[in-house]
Every structure is written in C-alpha cells, then in structure tokens.
Scaffold this active site. Structure first.
Site, PDB file in Angstrom:
ATOM      1  N   ASN A  27       0.921  -1.168   0.000  1.00 39.97           N
ATOM      2  CA  ASN A  27       0.000   0.000   0.000  1.00 39.97           C
ATOM      3  C   ASN A  27       0.941   1.193   0.000  1.00 39.97           C
ATOM      4  O   ASN A  27       1.648   1.414   0.984  1.00 39.97           O
ATOM      5  CB  ASN A  27      -0.845  -0.085   1.262  1.00 39.97           C
ATOM      6  N   CYS A  90      -4.445   6.391   8.545  1.00 37.51           N
ATOM      7  CA  CYS A  90      -3.871   5.493   7.544  1.00 37.51           C
ATOM      8  C   CYS A  90      -2.866   4.594   8.263  1.00 37.51           C
ATOM      9  O   CYS A  90      -1.818   5.085   8.695  1.00 37.51           O
ATOM     10  CB  CYS A  90      -3.195   6.336   6.464  1.00 37.51           C
ATOM     11  N   GLY A  91      -3.212   3.330   8.424  1.00 38.47           N
ATOM     12  CA  GLY A  91      -2.384   2.439   9.231  1.00 38.47           C
ATOM     13  C   GLY A  91      -1.071   2.071   8.558  1.00 38.47           C
ATOM     14  O   GLY A  91       0.003   2.196   9.149  1.00 38.47           O
ATOM     15  N   ARG A 233     -11.928   3.604   0.146  1.00 37.66           N
ATOM     16  CA  ARG A 233     -12.513   4.921  -0.147  1.00 37.66           C
ATOM     17  C   ARG A 233     -11.414   5.826  -0.687  1.00 37.66           C
ATOM     18  O   ARG A 233     -10.320   5.849  -0.155  1.00 37.66           O
ATOM     19  CB  ARG A 233     -13.069   5.497   1.155  1.00 37.66           C
ATOM     20  N   CYS A 241      -4.827  -2.512   3.264  1.00 35.59           N
ATOM     21  CA  CYS A 241      -5.249  -1.286   3.962  1.00 35.59           C
ATOM     22  C   CYS A 241      -5.071  -1.561   5.464  1.00 35.59           C
ATOM     23  O   CYS A 241      -5.737  -2.441   6.028  1.00 35.59           O
ATOM     24  CB  CYS A 241      -6.710  -0.980   3.632  1.00 35.59           C
TER      25      CYS A 241
HETATM   26  N1  LIG Z   1      -4.702   2.610   3.231  1.00 32.64           N
HETATM   27  C1  LIG Z   1      -4.853   3.304   4.482  1.00 32.64           C
HETATM   28  C2  LIG Z   1      -6.194   4.015   4.601  1.00 32.64           C
HETATM   29  C3  LIG Z   1      -6.138   5.273   3.783  1.00 32.64           C
HETATM   30  C4  LIG Z   1      -7.372   6.081   3.954  1.00 32.64           C
HETATM   31  C5  LIG Z   1      -8.621   5.351   3.500  1.00 32.64           C
HETATM   32  N2  LIG Z   1      -8.582   5.127   2.064  1.00 32.64           N
HETATM   33  C6  LIG Z   1      -9.808   6.235   3.856  1.00 32.64           C
HETATM   34  O1  LIG Z   1     -10.178   7.081   3.044  1.00 32.64           O
HETATM   35  O2  LIG Z   1     -10.310   6.058   4.991  1.00 32.64           O
HETATM   36  C7  LIG Z   1      -4.572   2.399   5.654  1.00 32.64           C
HETATM   37  O3  LIG Z   1      -3.551   1.688   5.560  1.00 32.64           O
HETATM   38  O4  LIG Z   1      -5.287   2.440   6.672  1.00 32.64           O
END
Ligand SMILES: N[C@@H](CCC[C@H](N)C(=O)O)C(=O)O
Length: 344
Positions: A27, A90-91, A233, A241
């Site tokens: 990611n 974002c983890g 999202r 994610c």
């Molecule tokens: N990929 C990330 C999360 C990034 C934000 C997510 N797309 C959102 O809009 O909530 C993760 O590693 O948590």
C-alpha cells in the site's frame, strides 16, 4: 502562513524538495516532509495528491503522507488519498511515516499526531529477515454508526444482514477513526465481482454512507489467521489497507470469541502484517498494527515559477524491495495454499 507562491518568490522562483516513495504491505505512499520548506494549503495538498499519485503521469501511489510540525507529538501525519480526499487515518501509511520521522529525528519510540488522535509508534523486531518493521497504534475504536458516519435505524452494526446491500452476507461497521465495513466471505464470493460492485455503490452518492467507506472482504484461514482484501474509499482496490486489516482482525476476534493480546496474522495481496487487539477495563481499547515500512525510491520534486505542479525526477531506488519481495512471495504461496482461487 505563506503559501507556495510566497515561498517560491522568497526562493527566486525555484524550489527542489526530495521525497520518498514508501509502502506498507505494498500500500504505497509518497512521503512529503513539509518541514523541508514546502508551504502549501489544503487545496494544494489535494491537487498534489491527484497529480503525483497518478501512475501514468507522475510517481504513482495510493496516497500522499504530509509530515508537518506538531504541538503535541514528535510530528504530525496527514494522509490524502489518490483522489485528493483527506482521510483521518492510515495504518500502513503511519508505519512509513513513523520510520521516516524515526530516521529524521533519531528516535525509536514516540507518538505521531493524526487528524483525530495522537498515536504511539515504535520500531520493533523485523517481521522477516531485516525488513524495517514498525508497530503503530490504531485507535480510537468506535462502533457507534454516527462515527463513520452510517445512516441506519440502529446504533451499531455487527454481523448483520442488510438486505439492501446483499441477501446473505453479514456486515460489521466501525471507525478507527476512518470508516470500515467488513464482511466474512467464501473464496467464491472473494473472487467474484461482488466486492467492487458493492464498494463502488457505497462510495457513490447513497443513503447510507454520506462520506464513503472502506469495504473489506475477509476469509478466515486458520486460528488467528485471516486474509483481507479492501476496496478503499478514495483509492479503489489496494494491495492492503492497514486500518482495514486491524478492524477486520478485531471483528474476527469478536466473531470467534478469540482472546485478545495475542498476534493475529493478517494476510493480504501485498504480503502480511500482525495485529494485536488490546482491551482496557473490558472494552476494546486499541489495536497494534505491526508490519513493514519499506522505502523503495527517492525522487526530487522541482517546483518552478510559482507553479503548483512540479516536475518529477527519479533519483534512485533503495534496493529494499528485493528483500520485501521474498516475504511477499512466501506469503502468496501460503495464501494460495488456503485460497487456491487467488492463484493467478
Ligand atoms: N490505506 C490506508 C487508509 C487510507 C485512507 C482510507 N482510504 C480512507 O479514506 O479512509 C490504511 O492503511 O489504513
């Protein structure tokens, strides 16, 4: 606060900023340290994310991590998805930001400010060979649907059929604090087009999720082992994610009355991480997300003549990807042994 234009004038209309391309479980994120002198407002941060994350036109990534000063932690991390939207957390990105801050400031255990929480981060023992590995705190854990937000005539959603979404799948919803919708599926459901269809409809204008949602399909592998695929999202399908894998490990523990405090192996399309669920006074308190923080490349952004969109120069590859790939291949073989339908 000066904006890009004012800064550019101060520097005679040219400014070069070095940035890092990184990933957590593939990611991938561009890390931009604003403390290097780039002064941008939120609209410009979103525009830069739209341009620099484009895999055809520029560097290509799932998002940008902006590192800024913090009044309450070692530094602050803001995350902008590739569509330009800002997320509260974002983890996988926090592991990459943690490594960047650790190496910039010479610290190993510290906290990072995010939109809604100051979170503990720490460099830990490597997950595989000498892959840089970090543990990051995922919290708060919020089950009230208003936290996502999700409009349903009920307070929470746990392991429940919502006929308007699907006639047999059971869904759970939580915010950590970004929004997640999670369902356990069979291999057949995982490899069908169902996840994309559902996630795209819930991230288009709809009556339930007014701010979108990350949608994860989970396949249990063994005791304390799951596979998670997420349609994010603001991005779409990603290799992994982090907040989704953490949330999915929590829901799986709740479904199986699993004990907390022990590592759960979470496999994904990009490799694997470990999640450890922690309770406090018998309430779920936070999740430790443990995984790689790989830096793959260095780039230079060359801003000219007050233009927001920079030219991009690839400086070098770090060589770290070779080791990560060994872990990713081993993880793939393990996953394919459990879910043969994923073998391409
Ligand atoms: N990929 C990330 C999360 C990034 C934000 C997510 N797309 C959102 O809009 O909530 C993760 O590693 O948590």
């Amino acid at each position: 606060m000066a904006t890009l234009n004012q800064t550019m004038k101060a520097r005679g209309n040219k400014m070069n900023i070095s940035v890092i391309k990184s990933h957590g479980s593939k990611n991938d994120f561009i890390i931009i340290d604003e403390q290097k002198g780039l002064i941008v407002n939120d609209e410009q941060r979103a525009q830069l994310a739209l341009y620099l994350c484009d895999r055809q036109k520029a560097i290509g990534a799932d998002g940008i991590l902006y590192i800024t000063e913090s009044g309450s932690a070692q530094a602050k991390m803001r995350v902008f998805n590739s569509d330009g939207s800002e997320a509260s957390m974002c983890g996988n990105g926090l592991r990459c930001a943690a490594r960047y801050i650790a190496e910039r400031d010479g610290v190993q255990k510290f906290s990072v400010e995010t939109m809604k929480a100051v979170l503990a981060v720490e460099k830990v023992e490597s997950l595989y060979e000498d892959i840089p590995t970090y543990a990051v705190e995922i919290s708060p854990i919020l089950f009230d649907l208003a936290s996502l937000p999700l409009q349903l005539n009920q307070e929470t959603l746990f392991n429940q059929i919502v006929p308007e979404w699907h006639d047999t799948l059971r869904f759970s919803a939580l915010a950590v604090p970004n929004p997640h919708l999670i369902t356990q599926v069979t291999e057949k459901e995982l490899i069908s087009g169902l996840q994309q269809e559902l996630a795209q409809s819930l991230n288009a204008p709809n009556q339930w999720f007014t701010d979108g949602v990350n949608v994860s399909f989970v396949v249990p592998l063994d005791q304390n082992q799951i596979f998670v695929r997420t349609f994010e999202r603001g991005v779409g399908f990603t290799s992994a994610c982090g907040t989704a894998m953490s949330s999915s490990s929590l829901i799986q523990a709740m479904l199986t009355n699993g004990e907390t405090g022990i590592p759960i192996d979470v496999y994904n399309d990009g490799g694997r991480v470990k999640c450890v669920i922690h309770k406090k006074e018998d309430q779920f308190h936070h999740i430790d997300l443990i995984g790689n923080a790989t830096f793959t490349d260095e780039y230079t952004l060359e801003f000219n003549d007050n233009e927001l969109i920079p030219s991009v120069k690839h400086v070098k590859s770090t060589g770290e990807e070779i080791i990560y790939q060994r872990m990713a291949e081993a993880s793939k073989e393990f996953i394919w042994g459990h879910i043969p339908g994923l073998r391409k």
